[in-house]
Design a protein around this motif. Structure first.
Motif, PDB file in Angstrom:
ATOM      1  N   UNK A  25       0.212  14.213 -28.210  1.00  0.00           N
ATOM      2  CA  UNK A  25       1.584  13.917 -29.111  1.00  0.00           C
ATOM      3  C   UNK A  25       2.190  13.246 -28.421  1.00  0.00           C
ATOM      4  N   UNK A  26       2.484  12.485 -28.193  1.00  0.00           N
ATOM      5  CA  UNK A  26       4.052  12.307 -27.681  1.00  0.00           C
ATOM      6  C   UNK A  26       5.448  11.102 -27.959  1.00  0.00           C
ATOM      7  N   UNK A  27       6.607  11.078 -27.831  1.00  0.00           N
ATOM      8  CA  UNK A  27       7.121   9.810 -28.187  1.00  0.00           C
ATOM      9  C   UNK A  27       7.310   8.211 -27.168  1.00  0.00           C
ATOM     10  N   UNK A  28       7.172   7.267 -26.935  1.00  0.00           N
ATOM     11  CA  UNK A  28       6.934   6.257 -26.209  1.00  0.00           C
ATOM     12  C   UNK A  28       8.734   5.921 -26.506  1.00  0.00           C
ATOM     13  N   UNK A  29       8.437   4.413 -26.405  1.00  0.00           N
ATOM     14  CA  UNK A  29       9.628   4.400 -27.113  1.00  0.00           C
ATOM     15  C   UNK A  29      10.135   4.311 -28.061  1.00  0.00           C
ATOM     16  N   UNK A  30      11.296   3.941 -28.915  1.00  0.00           N
ATOM     17  CA  UNK A  30      12.389   4.577 -29.838  1.00  0.00           C
ATOM     18  C   UNK A  30      11.618   5.484 -30.765  1.00  0.00           C
ATOM     19  N   UNK A  31      10.718   3.943 -31.658  1.00  0.00           N
ATOM     20  CA  UNK A  31      10.042   5.403 -32.656  1.00  0.00           C
ATOM     21  C   UNK A  31       8.423   4.368 -32.563  1.00  0.00           C
ATOM     22  N   UNK A  32       8.194   5.005 -31.806  1.00  0.00           N
ATOM     23  CA  UNK A  32       6.425   5.323 -31.242  1.00  0.00           C
ATOM     24  C   UNK A  32       5.922   6.664 -30.950  1.00  0.00           C
ATOM     25  N   UNK A  33       4.816   6.843 -31.926  1.00  0.00           N
ATOM     26  CA  UNK A  33       4.202   7.826 -32.352  1.00  0.00           C
ATOM     27  C   UNK A  33       2.830   7.910 -31.246  1.00  0.00           C
ATOM     28  N   UNK A  34       2.806   8.379 -30.061  1.00  0.00           N
ATOM     29  CA  UNK A  34       0.731   8.016 -29.398  1.00  0.00           C
ATOM     30  C   UNK A  34       0.581   9.866 -29.626  1.00  0.00           C
ATOM     31  N   UNK A  35      -0.937   9.256 -30.265  1.00  0.00           N
ATOM     32  CA  UNK A  35      -1.742  10.520 -30.076  1.00  0.00           C
ATOM     33  C   UNK A  35      -2.964  10.035 -29.616  1.00  0.00           C
TER      34      UNK A  35
END
Ligand SMILES: *[C@@H]1O[C@H](CO)[C@@H](O)[C@H](O)[C@H]1NC(C)=O
Ligand SMILES: *[C@@H]1O[C@H](CO)[C@@H](O)[C@H](O)[C@H]1NC(C)=O
Ligand SMILES: *[C@@H]1O[C@H](CO)[C@@H](O)[C@H](O)[C@H]1NC(C)=O
Length: 362
Positions: free
Chosen positions: A166-176
């Motif tokens: 689980x990671x936060x990339x650009x300000x309001x993006x959650x990538x799984x």
């Protein structure tokens, strides 16, 4: 900035975790981890690789938690609504918990009437994952979780290595990002992320007024046991399943019955296109919050919380029917029993990869 909340969360954890683990080792291992970027924060536990909360602003700048869940880890252990976990080894329903692979018959744990759901009684949503890497703040907050599923676990063949990041990339993006590798036997694999969303946040009631757009022009009709037993894939056009243009979730919900004559969506869509692509957009007019879902999977389940019914949630809140919705990107349900569906069988030397991206706006 991010250090303090992370540190506190870990501290409180030692106490909470003791309530659910029986061995000293396991007790040390269960934790709550915060990923934070500005006013966007995501709380995750390695119990079931579960999303416990996601906080971001509404259009007036008020922070709110947009996912349903529980206050304590002990309650997650008992949870039967699947609030926020990663489910597997084979998510969604599998007819009679039975399948044949390379001429051998397998029986998996039955936990949904006469069928299996979400990998059985102790699927990936009910195990402790190992934290491989954790960075709570900075440019790319992320957590990588690992689970070694063993040969015969819940009835499935072969050892399987599983990762979820689980990671936060650009300000309001959650990538799984998830992957799986079979170590010694071919096996069916199908993971999904089972977060319930309510973009209005706590106390905002149901999600019937949220609008939904699904980039899916076909779906798989379900029988009374919510299985795609006919194997048919049919157009959504002219049915209450058609969300190709933004439509309130509640607009036609009384025309849709699931099992036990309960109204609501619990249905698998075949997503248009392939590869990593936009699969859905959900919007709540009242808060101004919206979500864009991206994924690389062929299908997606829409579930509208039909069976929530006085379910105890976070901060004293009680979740009622339609209190949240889940959009679960996935392979076709019960694919292992339907050769006409795209295969979900993972063979030696192959890698299963399920990537999701959720973009938040307000
Ligand atoms: C979990 O369920 C068990 C068995 O029903 C019960 O004894 C226990 O109190 C429950 N724990 C929580 C935190 O609800
Ligand atoms: C699976 O994900 C983990 C964690 O991101 C990564 O280290 C590993 O290389 C991936 N495995 C494959 C086969 O892609
Ligand atoms: C909700 O619970 C009540 C009380 O137990 C019951 O009468 C009702 O049928 C339930 N509704 C659903 C949709 O399950």
């Amino acid at each position: 900035m991010a250090r303090t909340p992370v540190f506190l969360a870990l501290l409180s954890l030692v106490v909470v975790a003791s309530a659910l683990a029986t061995t000293a080792d396991a007790r040390k291992m269960v934790g709550v981890y915060v990923l934070k970027k500005g006013d966007f924060s995501v709380k995750i536990t390695n119990w079931g690789a579960t999303i416990m909360s996601i906080v971001f602003p509404d259009s007036k700048g008020n922070l709110g938690d947009v996912v349903l869940g529980k206050d304590t880890l002990a309650e997650y252990v008992n949870d039967t609504s699947y609030f926020g976990p990663l489910t597997g080894r084979v998510a969604q329903r599998m007819a009679r918990g039975r399948f044949v692979l390379d001429g051998k018959v397998y029986h998996t744990y039955i936990n949904d009437g006469r069928n299996a759901i979400h990998g059985g009684h102790r699927g990936f949503s009910k195990v402790i994952w190992t934290v491989k890497e954790y960075v709570g703040g900075g440019d790319s907050p992320h957590i990588t979780l690992y689970y070694r599923s063993f040969d015969g676990e819940q009835g499935f063949p072969g050892d399987l290595d599983v990762y979820a990041t689980y990671s936060l990339s650009s300000p309001y993006v959650l990538s799984i990002r998830t992957n799986a590798t079979a170590l010694n036997k071919a096996t069916p694999v199908n993971f999904l992320q089972h977060t319930y969303w309510n973009l209005g946040g706590k106390g905002s009631g149901n999600i019937l007024g949220h609008t939904l757009q699904l980039f899916a022009s076909r779906y798989t009709p379900m029988d009374d046991e919510l299985l795609p037993s006919s194997g048919r894939v049919v157009p959504v056009a002219g049915t209450p399943y058609d969300f190709r243009t933004p439509t309130p979730i509640g607009a036609r919900i009384r025309q849709v019955t699931g099992s036990n004559k309960v109204f609501g969506y619990d249905i698998n869509y075949v997503v248009d296109g392939e590869g990593m692509r936009k699969v859905a957009v959900a919007r709540d007019g009242a808060s101004g919050r919206a979500l864009e879902f991206w994924a690389n999977q062929p299908a997606m389940q829409l579930y509208t919380g039909n069976y929530l019914n006085g379910t105890k949630g976070k901060g004293g809140e009680v979740y009622q029917q339609y209190g949240g919705f889940a959009l679960e990107t996935q392979g076709y349900p019960d694919a292992v029993n339907h050769p006409e569906f795209p295969s979900q069988t993972l063979r030696l030397g192959q890698v299963y990869k399920h990537d999701m991206l959720i973009k938040f706006s307000f």
